[in-house]
Design a protein around this motif. Structure first.
Motif, PDB file in Angstrom:
ATOM      1  N   SER A 172      -5.012   0.519  -7.926  1.00  0.00           N
ATOM      2  CA  SER A 172      -5.438  -0.473  -8.905  1.00  0.00           C
ATOM      3  C   SER A 172      -4.394  -0.753  -9.985  1.00  0.00           C
ATOM      4  N   PRO A 173      -3.712   0.271 -10.545  1.00  0.00           N
ATOM      5  CA  PRO A 173      -2.709  -0.039 -11.572  1.00  0.00           C
ATOM      6  C   PRO A 173      -1.591  -0.949 -11.057  1.00  0.00           C
ATOM      7  N   ILE A 174      -1.114  -0.700  -9.859  1.00  0.00           N
ATOM      8  CA  ILE A 174      -0.059  -1.536  -9.283  1.00  0.00           C
ATOM      9  C   ILE A 174      -0.561  -2.960  -9.102  1.00  0.00           C
ATOM     10  N   MET A 175      -1.766  -3.092  -8.597  1.00  0.00           N
ATOM     11  CA  MET A 175      -2.337  -4.403  -8.304  1.00  0.00           C
ATOM     12  C   MET A 175      -2.567  -5.207  -9.586  1.00  0.00           C
ATOM     13  N   HIS A 176      -3.194  -4.590 -10.592  1.00  0.00           N
ATOM     14  CA  HIS A 176      -3.535  -5.324 -11.803  1.00  0.00           C
ATOM     15  C   HIS A 176      -2.323  -5.574 -12.695  1.00  0.00           C
ATOM     16  N   VAL A 231      -0.447  -4.687  -2.254  1.00  0.00           N
ATOM     17  CA  VAL A 231      -0.990  -3.399  -1.808  1.00  0.00           C
ATOM     18  C   VAL A 231      -0.395  -3.003  -0.463  1.00  0.00           C
ATOM     19  N   LEU A 232      -0.282  -3.960   0.455  1.00  0.00           N
ATOM     20  CA  LEU A 232       0.325  -3.678   1.760  1.00  0.00           C
ATOM     21  C   LEU A 232       1.751  -3.169   1.603  1.00  0.00           C
ATOM     22  N   LYS A 233       2.481  -3.754   0.684  1.00  0.00           N
ATOM     23  CA  LYS A 233       3.861  -3.323   0.433  1.00  0.00           C
ATOM     24  C   LYS A 233       3.893  -1.873  -0.028  1.00  0.00           C
ATOM     25  N   GLN A 234       2.962  -1.516  -0.918  1.00  0.00           N
ATOM     26  CA  GLN A 234       2.910  -0.137  -1.411  1.00  0.00           C
ATOM     27  C   GLN A 234       2.511   0.842  -0.317  1.00  0.00           C
ATOM     28  N   LEU A 235       1.660   0.387   0.595  1.00  0.00           N
ATOM     29  CA  LEU A 235       1.215   1.251   1.694  1.00  0.00           C
ATOM     30  C   LEU A 235       2.243   1.318   2.817  1.00  0.00           C
ATOM     31  N   GLY A 236       3.218   0.429   2.771  1.00  0.00           N
ATOM     32  CA  GLY A 236       4.291   0.441   3.766  1.00  0.00           C
ATOM     33  C   GLY A 236       3.844   0.017   5.133  1.00  0.00           C
ATOM     34  N   GLY A 237       2.946  -0.958   5.206  1.00  0.00           N
ATOM     35  CA  GLY A 237       2.454  -1.393   6.513  1.00  0.00           C
ATOM     36  C   GLY A 237       2.072  -2.850   6.528  1.00  0.00           C
ATOM     37  N   THR A 238       1.529  -3.268   7.648  1.00  0.00           N
ATOM     38  CA  THR A 238       0.998  -4.615   7.795  1.00  0.00           C
ATOM     39  C   THR A 238      -0.448  -4.480   8.247  1.00  0.00           C
ATOM     40  N   GLN A 239      -1.232  -5.497   7.950  1.00  0.00           N
ATOM     41  CA  GLN A 239      -2.653  -5.437   8.325  1.00  0.00           C
ATOM     42  C   GLN A 239      -2.772  -5.634   9.820  1.00  0.00           C
ATOM     43  N   GLN A 265     -12.844  -6.742  -4.586  1.00  0.00           N
ATOM     44  CA  GLN A 265     -13.558  -6.139  -5.717  1.00  0.00           C
ATOM     45  C   GLN A 265     -12.664  -6.117  -6.947  1.00  0.00           C
ATOM     46  N   GLY A 266     -11.355  -5.911  -6.734  1.00  0.00           N
ATOM     47  CA  GLY A 266     -10.413  -5.942  -7.844  1.00  0.00           C
ATOM     48  C   GLY A 266     -10.267  -7.338  -8.420  1.00  0.00           C
ATOM     49  N   ALA A 267     -10.277  -8.342  -7.550  1.00  0.00           N
ATOM     50  CA  ALA A 267     -10.176  -9.736  -8.003  1.00  0.00           C
ATOM     51  C   ALA A 267     -11.388 -10.122  -8.843  1.00  0.00           C
ATOM     52  N   LEU A 268     -12.576  -9.681  -8.430  1.00  0.00           N
ATOM     53  CA  LEU A 268     -13.788  -9.968  -9.188  1.00  0.00           C
ATOM     54  C   LEU A 268     -13.748  -9.290 -10.560  1.00  0.00           C
ATOM     55  N   ALA A 269     -13.241  -8.053 -10.613  1.00  0.00           N
ATOM     56  CA  ALA A 269     -13.102  -7.357 -11.891  1.00  0.00           C
ATOM     57  C   ALA A 269     -12.119  -8.097 -12.797  1.00  0.00           C
ATOM     58  N   PHE A 270     -10.975  -8.495 -12.240  1.00  0.00           N
ATOM     59  CA  PHE A 270      -9.949  -9.213 -13.008  1.00  0.00           C
ATOM     60  C   PHE A 270     -10.516 -10.504 -13.591  1.00  0.00           C
ATOM     61  N   THR A 326      -9.281 -16.570 -11.973  1.00  0.00           N
ATOM     62  CA  THR A 326      -9.467 -16.220 -10.563  1.00  0.00           C
ATOM     63  C   THR A 326      -8.091 -15.944  -9.972  1.00  0.00           C
ATOM     64  N   PRO A 327      -7.801 -14.688  -9.638  1.00  0.00           N
ATOM     65  CA  PRO A 327      -6.432 -14.345  -9.258  1.00  0.00           C
ATOM     66  C   PRO A 327      -6.083 -14.729  -7.825  1.00  0.00           C
ATOM     67  N   ASP A 328      -4.791 -14.696  -7.543  1.00  0.00           N
ATOM     68  CA  ASP A 328      -4.257 -14.982  -6.218  1.00  0.00           C
ATOM     69  C   ASP A 328      -4.514 -13.775  -5.315  1.00  0.00           C
ATOM     70  N   VAL A 329      -5.553 -13.865  -4.491  1.00  0.00           N
ATOM     71  CA  VAL A 329      -5.966 -12.732  -3.661  1.00  0.00           C
ATOM     72  C   VAL A 329      -4.902 -12.389  -2.620  1.00  0.00           C
ATOM     73  N   GLN A 330      -4.255 -13.392  -2.069  1.00  0.00           N
ATOM     74  CA  GLN A 330      -3.222 -13.132  -1.073  1.00  0.00           C
ATOM     75  C   GLN A 330      -2.066 -12.358  -1.683  1.00  0.00           C
ATOM     76  N   ARG A 331      -1.694 -12.685  -2.913  1.00  0.00           N
ATOM     77  CA  ARG A 331      -0.646 -11.933  -3.605  1.00  0.00           C
ATOM     78  C   ARG A 331      -1.066 -10.476  -3.790  1.00  0.00           C
ATOM     79  N   MET A 332      -2.312 -10.258  -4.177  1.00  0.00           N
ATOM     80  CA  MET A 332      -2.838  -8.916  -4.369  1.00  0.00           C
ATOM     81  C   MET A 332      -2.765  -8.123  -3.071  1.00  0.00           C
ATOM     82  N   LYS A 333      -3.176  -8.764  -1.979  1.00  0.00           N
ATOM     83  CA  LYS A 333      -3.184  -8.088  -0.685  1.00  0.00           C
ATOM     84  C   LYS A 333      -1.767  -7.712  -0.249  1.00  0.00           C
ATOM     85  N   GLU A 334      -0.844  -8.648  -0.400  1.00  0.00           N
ATOM     86  CA  GLU A 334       0.541  -8.381   0.004  1.00  0.00           C
ATOM     87  C   GLU A 334       1.167  -7.278  -0.833  1.00  0.00           C
TER      88      GLU A 334
END
Length: 282
Positions: free
Chosen positions: A17-21, A270-278, A248-253, A260-268
């Motif tokens: 969450s800290p990285i995302m927000h 988090v994926l970058k931090q996890l080191g993977g692709t969906q 859920q993070g977008a709704l909190a933000f 209303t935040p850019d959900v695709q940016r948020m997803k990308e």
């Protein structure tokens, strides 16, 4: 003056969450910061008093505090109160008001796969806090059936009885659910079974899986659990927990900022931090 946001939990080091927000605050050029705070259960009351004293603008709540925080708040949204858990708190003119965006976040993510669940037969695996939020939110939207399978069948029965929304439901033992898995259009795994580092575990066998089903797992680390991998190999559509986490993070933000935040940016991010692709099979 910089606005402060936070997430409280124990443990908390794994939170994305800290990285995302913080990325969103930077992207929208907001003078704000989001910090993780590890808070022991016995220190929760003191922590809330401290957040009041510094005038925090809002914060998230994660395990094990989602239920125990409720008496410490000034108000709780009707859905969050019915679920019995809060994951988002907004400072509304000095009043700490609690919301639950978990179930709505899951439903928003689900809608990218299914435009409607009204005619679907759903199986929820697990009867804990996440299952409760998802079950109540889905029940409000009235699918054809929502059954709950749990290791302790009594907990599943209690969850069904507690739901304020009318929906056709049965409490099942895991073996019973496995034997009738082909009956379900949507299967939602809500437990922590299969989460890193115990990636070789799964809550039930899926030998009877309907290959046309959608199989969801709220875990996003790993991005593909053993359950999802087997479901994908059997031809099913799969969805990991990344969508739920991001929405859920977008709704909190949005509740905190009105943006209303850019959900695709948020997803990308988090994926970058996890080191993977969906990895999904659609």
């Amino acid at each position: 003056m910089k606005k402060l946001y936070a997430v409280l939990g124990d443990p908390i080091g794994q939170s994305m969450s800290p990285i995302m927000h913080n990325d969103l605050f930077s992207y929208y050029q907001m003078d704000a910061a989001y910090h993780p705070f590890q808070v022991k259960s016995e220190d929760l009351k003191a922590a809330i008093l401290g957040l009041r004293a510094i005038g925090i603008s809002g914060f998230n709540v994660t395990v094990p505090h989602k239920s125990t925080i409720i008496p410490l708040l000034d108000g709780v949204d009707e859905l969050a109160m019915s679920i019995g858990a809060v994951n988002t708190v907004v400072n509304e003119d000095g009043r700490f008001v609690g919301y639950n965006t978990d179930g709505l976040g899951f439903l928003k993510g689900l809608s990218t796969y299914l435009p409607s669940i009204s005619d679907r037969k759903v199986l929820v695996i697990g009867a804990g806090g996440a299952a409760r939020a998802i079950y109540f939110t889905l029940a409000y939207n009235k699918p054809q059936v929502i059954d709950i399978a749990n290791r302790t069948i009594e907990k599943a029965e209690e969850l069904i009885e507690a739901c304020p929304f009318e929906v056709s439901s049965r409490a099942l033992a895991l073996n019973d659910a496995n034997n009738h898995l082909e009956d379900y259009d949507v299967i939602i795994q809500t437990t922590m079974i299969g989460m890193s580092p115990k990636v070789l575990e799964q809550p039930l066998m899926i030998t009877n899986l309907n290959p046309h089903a959608l199989v969801c797992d709220i875990i996003y680390n790993p991005l593909e659990t053993k359950l999802l991998k087997e479901a994908r190999q059997r031809g099913a559509t799969t969805q990991n927990g990344l969508d739920m986490f991001v929405y859920q993070g977008a709704l909190a933000f949005e509740k905190w900022t009105g943006i209303t935040p850019d959900v695709q940016r948020m997803k990308e991010n988090v994926l970058k931090q996890l080191g993977g692709t969906q990895n999904v099979n659609r």
